[in-house]
Write a protein that holds these residues in place. Structure first.
Motif, PDB file in Angstrom:
ATOM      1  N   UNK A 101      34.557  45.738  40.722  1.00 48.13           N
ATOM      2  CA  UNK A 101      34.608  44.983  41.978  1.00 48.13           C
ATOM      3  C   UNK A 101      35.140  43.563  41.739  1.00 48.13           C
ATOM      4  N   UNK A 102      34.626  42.910  40.687  1.00 44.86           N
ATOM      5  CA  UNK A 102      35.101  41.560  40.368  1.00 44.86           C
ATOM      6  C   UNK A 102      36.595  41.594  40.036  1.00 44.86           C
ATOM      7  N   UNK A 103      36.992  42.577  39.220  1.00 46.63           N
ATOM      8  CA  UNK A 103      38.407  42.750  38.874  1.00 46.63           C
ATOM      9  C   UNK A 103      39.248  42.869  40.132  1.00 46.63           C
ATOM     10  N   UNK A 104      38.825  43.725  41.043  1.00 50.03           N
ATOM     11  CA  UNK A 104      39.613  43.967  42.248  1.00 50.03           C
ATOM     12  C   UNK A 104      39.662  42.715  43.141  1.00 50.03           C
ATOM     13  N   UNK A 105      38.555  42.000  43.201  1.00 53.00           N
ATOM     14  CA  UNK A 105      38.539  40.753  43.985  1.00 53.00           C
ATOM     15  C   UNK A 105      39.519  39.732  43.395  1.00 53.00           C
ATOM     16  N   UNK A 106      39.524  39.614  42.080  1.00 53.10           N
ATOM     17  CA  UNK A 106      40.413  38.659  41.413  1.00 53.10           C
ATOM     18  C   UNK A 106      41.877  39.037  41.623  1.00 53.10           C
ATOM     19  N   UNK A 107      42.158  40.333  41.565  1.00 53.28           N
ATOM     20  CA  UNK A 107      43.532  40.806  41.759  1.00 53.28           C
ATOM     21  C   UNK A 107      43.959  40.589  43.209  1.00 53.28           C
ATOM     22  N   UNK A 108      43.074  40.921  44.138  1.00 48.83           N
ATOM     23  CA  UNK A 108      43.406  40.761  45.564  1.00 48.83           C
ATOM     24  C   UNK A 108      43.676  39.308  45.912  1.00 48.83           C
ATOM     25  N   UNK A 109      42.963  38.392  45.244  1.00 42.32           N
ATOM     26  CA  UNK A 109      43.145  36.958  45.512  1.00 42.32           C
ATOM     27  C   UNK A 109      44.342  36.374  44.757  1.00 42.32           C
ATOM     28  N   UNK A 110      44.987  37.185  43.914  1.00 43.04           N
ATOM     29  CA  UNK A 110      46.149  36.699  43.162  1.00 43.04           C
ATOM     30  C   UNK A 110      45.780  35.884  41.930  1.00 43.04           C
ATOM     31  N   UNK A 114      47.265  42.523  36.940  1.00 45.15           N
ATOM     32  CA  UNK A 114      47.145  43.560  35.909  1.00 45.15           C
ATOM     33  C   UNK A 114      48.515  43.937  35.352  1.00 45.15           C
ATOM     34  N   UNK A 115      48.545  44.406  34.110  1.00 45.16           N
ATOM     35  CA  UNK A 115      49.787  44.901  33.512  1.00 45.16           C
ATOM     36  C   UNK A 115      49.559  46.354  33.096  1.00 45.16           C
ATOM     37  N   UNK A 116      50.524  46.941  32.400  1.00 46.51           N
ATOM     38  CA  UNK A 116      50.365  48.315  31.923  1.00 46.51           C
ATOM     39  C   UNK A 116      49.365  48.426  30.785  1.00 46.51           C
ATOM     40  N   UNK A 117      48.913  47.319  30.232  1.00 53.80           N
ATOM     41  CA  UNK A 117      47.999  47.353  29.089  1.00 53.80           C
ATOM     42  C   UNK A 117      46.645  46.784  29.487  1.00 53.80           C
ATOM     43  N   UNK A 118      45.585  47.501  29.131  1.00 51.63           N
ATOM     44  CA  UNK A 118      44.228  47.034  29.460  1.00 51.63           C
ATOM     45  C   UNK A 118      43.967  45.687  28.805  1.00 51.63           C
ATOM     46  N   UNK A 119      43.334  44.792  29.551  1.00 52.20           N
ATOM     47  CA  UNK A 119      42.919  43.509  28.981  1.00 52.20           C
ATOM     48  C   UNK A 119      44.038  42.510  28.790  1.00 52.20           C
ATOM     49  N   UNK A 168      39.417  47.188  27.662  1.00 57.68           N
ATOM     50  CA  UNK A 168      38.278  47.364  28.555  1.00 57.68           C
ATOM     51  C   UNK A 168      38.722  47.104  29.980  1.00 57.68           C
ATOM     52  N   UNK A 169      38.029  47.710  30.914  1.00 57.94           N
ATOM     53  CA  UNK A 169      38.267  47.434  32.325  1.00 57.94           C
ATOM     54  C   UNK A 169      37.486  46.239  32.832  1.00 57.94           C
ATOM     55  N   UNK A 170      36.595  45.704  31.987  1.00 57.84           N
ATOM     56  CA  UNK A 170      35.817  44.513  32.351  1.00 57.84           C
ATOM     57  C   UNK A 170      36.726  43.288  32.264  1.00 57.84           C
ATOM     58  N   UNK A 217      55.660  39.254  22.848  1.00 51.36           N
ATOM     59  CA  UNK A 217      56.556  38.934  23.972  1.00 51.36           C
ATOM     60  C   UNK A 217      57.895  38.392  23.452  1.00 51.36           C
ATOM     61  N   UNK A 218      59.025  39.050  23.810  1.00 52.67           N
ATOM     62  CA  UNK A 218      60.313  38.575  23.312  1.00 52.67           C
ATOM     63  C   UNK A 218      61.004  37.560  24.217  1.00 52.67           C
ATOM     64  N   UNK A 219      60.679  37.549  25.483  1.00 53.04           N
ATOM     65  CA  UNK A 219      61.372  36.658  26.414  1.00 53.04           C
ATOM     66  C   UNK A 219      60.436  36.379  27.575  1.00 53.04           C
ATOM     67  N   UNK A 220      60.481  35.155  28.080  1.00 48.10           N
ATOM     68  CA  UNK A 220      59.519  34.716  29.086  1.00 48.10           C
ATOM     69  C   UNK A 220      59.628  35.508  30.383  1.00 48.10           C
ATOM     70  N   UNK A 221      60.833  36.045  30.665  1.00 46.38           N
ATOM     71  CA  UNK A 221      61.022  36.706  31.961  1.00 46.38           C
ATOM     72  C   UNK A 221      60.598  38.173  31.964  1.00 46.38           C
ATOM     73  N   UNK A 222      60.320  38.765  30.782  1.00 51.24           N
ATOM     74  CA  UNK A 222      60.072  40.208  30.760  1.00 51.24           C
ATOM     75  C   UNK A 222      58.870  40.667  31.577  1.00 51.24           C
ATOM     76  N   UNK A 223      57.769  39.906  31.646  1.00 53.96           N
ATOM     77  CA  UNK A 223      56.667  40.378  32.499  1.00 53.96           C
ATOM     78  C   UNK A 223      56.962  40.235  33.992  1.00 53.96           C
ATOM     79  N   UNK A 224      57.980  39.452  34.343  1.00 54.07           N
ATOM     80  CA  UNK A 224      58.226  39.127  35.750  1.00 54.07           C
ATOM     81  C   UNK A 224      58.783  40.325  36.515  1.00 54.07           C
TER      82      UNK A 224
END
Lengths: 310, 310
Positions: free
Chosen positions: B13-22, B26-31, B162-164, A125-132
């Motif tokens: 299901x757990x993943x989706x519940x956690x994401x829905x609750x904020x 998720x990011x572009x990279x798994x895990x 992983x998707x877990x 991570x190069x800067x704190x704001x990049x994931x935002x």
């Protein structure tokens, strides 16, 4: 591998004082330090003081991300074009038993094992704001009034090996990111400049404001930096750490439409959104405090302790 | 690039519940996940509870290190031999303007720019205790009674996409590391196993103890793992997260002379020193709490909140 910049005599003295006091613990890699208990206490005390500055602000979201970022984001956001010399990419092994054995044999002799490593989908991570920005973009049009995000203390990386303790390669950056109209960005930047000047006064840091530029790479970078200064897009508060010049410890940045164009951020109906941020270099601020008040935290001025250690 | 292991239906299901609750972003990279405010609150609440467990212990040193480690250390301590598949190494750019432009051009198209990157002296930190041993070694012979180090929450990396949600690639590990006589290590491990079982009971985690082994690589690794089980060198407390089996959330490890031989750690006069550690997987514990008590923290049992949110 970026070349090492040795410390000046004054920087080396500060480094040695910090190490002797147990505040910094050197490692085998330049600019990578362990932090002793008092260093951590001052560092977290400072960031708690920043939290108090923002405590009354409406609508501040907190987001916390790991110190690795999807590579896709620095491919997309222009970082590699502007700061290729500071970036770190993560490589990994994906071979069989024989390759693993050969890799380990070379590594155990501290020989080159890089050929067994290939690029992953992650960078440091190069800067704190990049994931935002990508996260805000996912939500669609901006809400009225825009968005304010507090990244909290994030570990960020700049690959500039140096003996100057103020030039760490990995350190905490905390940012407040504003996505809003140009007018709201300007007000946000002024508000935080005032707040930060006040906080630095209360903790006994003699910081001055300067028009500044990012450390852009190469010939094109020099033009970008000149342009950034001309337009007064970046202010820094600078304070004495290892000298000879004061070092930036906080910055106040106006990105204009850089990120909003890249991430297609805008208001419903098409009103223009820009971005700006205030960024605190948490370790540099901690170092400036040790430089200003001495290595023994128990002897610091009472009013400084009252602000940092509540 | 390590291959991706998809989530089971229950994990998804757990993943989706956690994401829905904020709680997880998720990011572009798994895990690699962002963490929402309640996730951070539970995570830091748990580690504060661990701090209270250790608060009365004499002689605990705290050490804090960045998420990158000098490469030299994993070349020296055998990690690359045992866990080559989990390691991440940091590469960087060291070229001229032309190379930078070509790198950026390829990256902007999300094409391969790896040829412009070369190995640095840094790797991504694989375990919270790895910076501790060389630092203890620098000091010379061990003091009577040995050493106890609290690493605090450290970001560590395991390259297993992983998707877990329980299998993050970067997460916080907190370790208490003991360097001492074999008898003192055994007592330390038993003490922490008891304490941890008690803490997990108070926060409503149904955790059970198992003899375990590290995820060693390849054919030789299977023998190492079998040996580790036979000698009962590793215990884990496991709890349900994404299923189908319970997942390790804390481990209690006896390294025998592995690290003391590598780092030449011993007592004055030659008495044998061994090492052991207790390691908490902070994100997994946080996830287990959400799994056990639901996505809405305000509805958690009062006694759980009393332990976590003081």
């Amino acid at each position: 591998m970026a070349s090492y910049r040795p410390a000046t005599a004054e920087q080396a003295q500060l480094h040695d004082d910090l190490v002797a006091a147990g505040h910094l613990v050197p490692t085998d890699a330049a600019g990578i330090y362990g932090q002793g208990p008092d260093f951590v206490r001052v560092r977290t005390g400072f960031t708690d003081a920043v939290s108090r500055l923002a405590a009354g602000d409406a609508g501040v979201e907190t987001m916390a991300y790991p110190p690795l970022l999807p590579r896709y984001q620095i491919e997309k956001n222009g970082y590699l074009g502007s700061f290729p010399h500071l970036a770190g990419s993560v490589f990994s092994f994906d071979g069989n038993d024989g390759a693993a054995a050969e890799q380990e044999a070379r590594a155990a002799k501290h020989e080159d094992w890089s050929e067994f490593q290939s690029m992953t989908d992650l960078v440091v991570l190069p800067a704190a704001c990049y994931p935002v920005y990508p996260e805000i973009a996912k939500r669609g049009p901006l809400p009225a009034g825009g968005v304010i995000v507090d990244t909290g203390d994030q570990w960020v990386f700049r690959n500039e090996p140096s003996g100057d303790p103020a030039r760490m390669r990995q350190f905490h950056m905390r940012e407040f990111v504003r996505v809003a109209s140009p007018e709201d960005i300007a007000a946000f930047r002024n508000l935080w400049l005032d707040r930060t000047v006040g906080l630095f006064e209360r903790i006994g840091l003699n910081a001055t404001s300067e028009i500044a530029a990012d450390p852009f790479f190469g010939r094109v970078g020099r033009m970008l930096a000149a342009n950034q200064r001309d337009q007064e897009l970046k202010f820094e508060l600078v304070a004495m750490i290892g000298g000879p010049e004061p070092t930036a410890i906080a910055s106040f940045n106006y990105h204009q439409d850089h990120f909003t164009l890249i991430y297609d951020l805008g208001f419903e109906g098409g009103a223009v959104a820009h971005t700006g941020c205030v960024a605190f270099g948490i370790e540099r601020i901690t170092l400036a405090l040790f430089r200003a008040h001495g290595m023994d935290v128990s002897s610091w001025p009472r009013e400084v302790g009252a602000e940092l250690f509540r």
